[in-house]
Scaffold this motif. Structure first.
Motif, short mmCIF file in Angstrom:
data_model
loop_
_atom_site.label_atom_id
_atom_site.label_comp_id
_atom_site.label_asym_id
_atom_site.label_seq_id
_atom_site.Cartn_x
_atom_site.Cartn_y
_atom_site.Cartn_z
N GLU A 170 0.83 -1.21 0.00
CA GLU A 170 0.00 0.00 0.00
C GLU A 170 0.86 1.25 0.00
O GLU A 170 0.60 2.21 -0.74
CB GLU A 170 -0.91 0.00 1.24
CG GLU A 170 -2.06 -0.98 1.16
CD GLU A 170 -2.89 -0.99 2.42
OE1 GLU A 170 -4.09 -1.31 2.33
OE2 GLU A 170 -2.34 -0.70 3.51
N ALA A 171 1.87 1.27 0.85
CA ALA A 171 2.73 2.46 0.97
C ALA A 171 3.42 2.79 -0.34
O ALA A 171 3.68 3.97 -0.63
CB ALA A 171 3.76 2.24 2.08
N LEU A 172 3.71 1.77 -1.14
CA LEU A 172 4.41 1.97 -2.40
C LEU A 172 3.47 2.03 -3.60
O LEU A 172 3.92 2.09 -4.75
CB LEU A 172 5.43 0.84 -2.61
CG LEU A 172 6.59 0.81 -1.61
CD1 LEU A 172 7.40 -0.47 -1.77
CD2 LEU A 172 7.49 2.03 -1.80
N ASN A 173 2.15 2.00 -3.33
CA ASN A 173 1.15 2.04 -4.41
C ASN A 173 1.42 0.97 -5.45
O ASN A 173 1.41 1.23 -6.67
CB ASN A 173 1.12 3.43 -5.07
CG ASN A 173 0.59 4.50 -4.14
OD1 ASN A 173 -0.42 4.29 -3.45
ND2 ASN A 173 1.26 5.64 -4.10
N MET A 174 1.67 -0.24 -4.98
CA MET A 174 1.99 -1.33 -5.91
C MET A 174 0.78 -1.72 -6.73
O MET A 174 -0.38 -1.45 -6.36
CB MET A 174 2.56 -2.52 -5.13
CG MET A 174 3.86 -2.17 -4.41
SD MET A 174 4.61 -3.52 -3.50
CE MET A 174 5.55 -4.31 -4.79
N LYS A 175 1.03 -2.33 -7.87
CA LYS A 175 -0.02 -2.58 -8.84
C LYS A 175 -0.88 -3.80 -8.52
O LYS A 175 -2.04 -3.89 -8.95
CB LYS A 175 0.59 -2.75 -10.24
CG LYS A 175 1.21 -1.48 -10.79
CD LYS A 175 1.76 -1.70 -12.18
CE LYS A 175 2.17 -0.39 -12.84
NZ LYS A 175 3.26 0.28 -12.12
N ARG A 176 -0.33 -4.76 -7.74
CA ARG A 176 -1.12 -5.97 -7.48
C ARG A 176 -0.51 -6.75 -6.33
O ARG A 176 0.71 -6.75 -6.13
CB ARG A 176 -1.19 -6.85 -8.74
CG ARG A 176 -1.97 -8.13 -8.58
CD ARG A 176 -2.31 -8.76 -9.92
NE ARG A 176 -1.16 -8.83 -10.83
CZ ARG A 176 -1.25 -9.24 -12.09
NH1 ARG A 176 -2.40 -9.59 -12.61
NH2 ARG A 176 -0.17 -9.28 -12.84
N PHE A 177 -1.38 -7.42 -5.59
CA PHE A 177 -0.96 -8.31 -4.51
C PHE A 177 -1.63 -9.66 -4.76
O PHE A 177 -2.86 -9.76 -4.75
CB PHE A 177 -1.38 -7.76 -3.15
CG PHE A 177 -0.69 -8.40 -1.98
CD1 PHE A 177 0.30 -7.72 -1.28
CD2 PHE A 177 -1.01 -9.68 -1.56
CE1 PHE A 177 0.96 -8.29 -0.19
CE2 PHE A 177 -0.37 -10.28 -0.48
CZ PHE A 177 0.61 -9.58 0.21
N ILE A 178 -0.83 -10.69 -5.02
CA ILE A 178 -1.36 -12.04 -5.24
C ILE A 178 -1.09 -12.87 -3.99
O ILE A 178 0.06 -13.08 -3.62
CB ILE A 178 -0.72 -12.70 -6.48
CG1 ILE A 178 -1.02 -11.86 -7.73
CG2 ILE A 178 -1.24 -14.13 -6.63
CD1 ILE A 178 -0.36 -12.40 -8.99
N MET A 179 -2.15 -13.30 -3.35
CA MET A 179 -2.05 -14.09 -2.12
C MET A 179 -2.36 -15.55 -2.41
O MET A 179 -3.43 -15.87 -2.94
CB MET A 179 -3.02 -13.56 -1.08
CG MET A 179 -3.22 -14.46 0.13
SD MET A 179 -1.74 -14.58 1.16
CE MET A 179 -1.90 -13.07 2.12
#
Length: 213
Positions: free
Chosen positions: A97-106
């Motif tokens: 979130e802090a880095l405004n990443m494009k996607r999180f795959i869990m």
């Protein structure tokens, strides 16, 4: 786009890194120590040493998305389950979130209700449920990959989104890794909750049937 693989030395993580490198994808493997770093060097993947229970922020620098496939393992206590499967995942979402990443795959689990699982797995399933909630509440676009009972069977590249008599609720780790590589090669989606089991549907056909939230 560079993907950070958290849990890269695990059974799914190693398979994922090997496939991603073979497909020419930019991947950074998070490992705990130099021994793991040396083992993964044979795949040609970039590595970074970090600790889900400690120093971690530097691993995210320069990455655009995250695959979280770390796990405390079946032989550790509830304390490690809490610190890795829950708090470790929670921290990774915060960094994303802090880095405004494009996607999180869990990489999650098909079993959504902890009390429906075996007694020995209740702490793990509870941790995964809480971690999944944190992912879905995040501002980062996400995918929850939900395999069934994991096996070391050779992957077929064919899938089902439902438990059937044929798959018996099982999912090959090879198939999980291959599915994630396919996801890495697709445009980012806002939200996707993906049950993933062994089956007879090729990824190209399965992808057409996926409903995006």
């Amino acid at each position: 786009m560079t993907t950070l693989v958290v849990g890269a030395h695990g059974k799914i993580g190693q398979r994922l890194c090997e496939r991603a490198v073979s497909e020419g994808l930019s991947v950074r493997a998070l490992v705990r120590n130099e021994e793991q770093q040396n083992e993964l060097a044979r795949t040609g993947v970039e590595t970074v040493i970090g600790d889900l229970e400690g120093d971690l922020a530097h691993a995210f620098e320069g990455c655009d998305e995250v695959v979280f496939t770390a796990g405390s393992g079946p032989h550790t206590g509830a304390d490690k389950t809490l610190m890795i499967d829950l708090n470790g995942a929670w921290r990774c979402v915060e960094y994303a979130e802090a880095l405004n990443m494009k996607r999180f795959i869990m990489v999650s689990t098909l079993h959504r209700e902890p009390l429906d699982g075996p007694d020995a797995l209740v702490p793990y399933l509870a941790a995964k449920r809480a971690a999944d909630y944190r992912v879905t509440a995040s501002t980062v676009p996400h995918v929850l990959v939900r395999p069934g009972r994991l096996t070391d069977d050779r992957g077929t590249g064919h899938y089902s989104i439902a438990v059937t008599e044929e798959n018996g609720g099982r999912t090959s780790r090879d198939n999980v890794a291959e599915a994630i590589v396919h996801l890495l090669g697709t445009p980012v989606t806002d939200a996707l909750d993906l049950p993933l089991l062994d089956g007879d549907t090729p990824w190209s056909e399965l992808e057409k049937s996926l409903s995006h939230g």
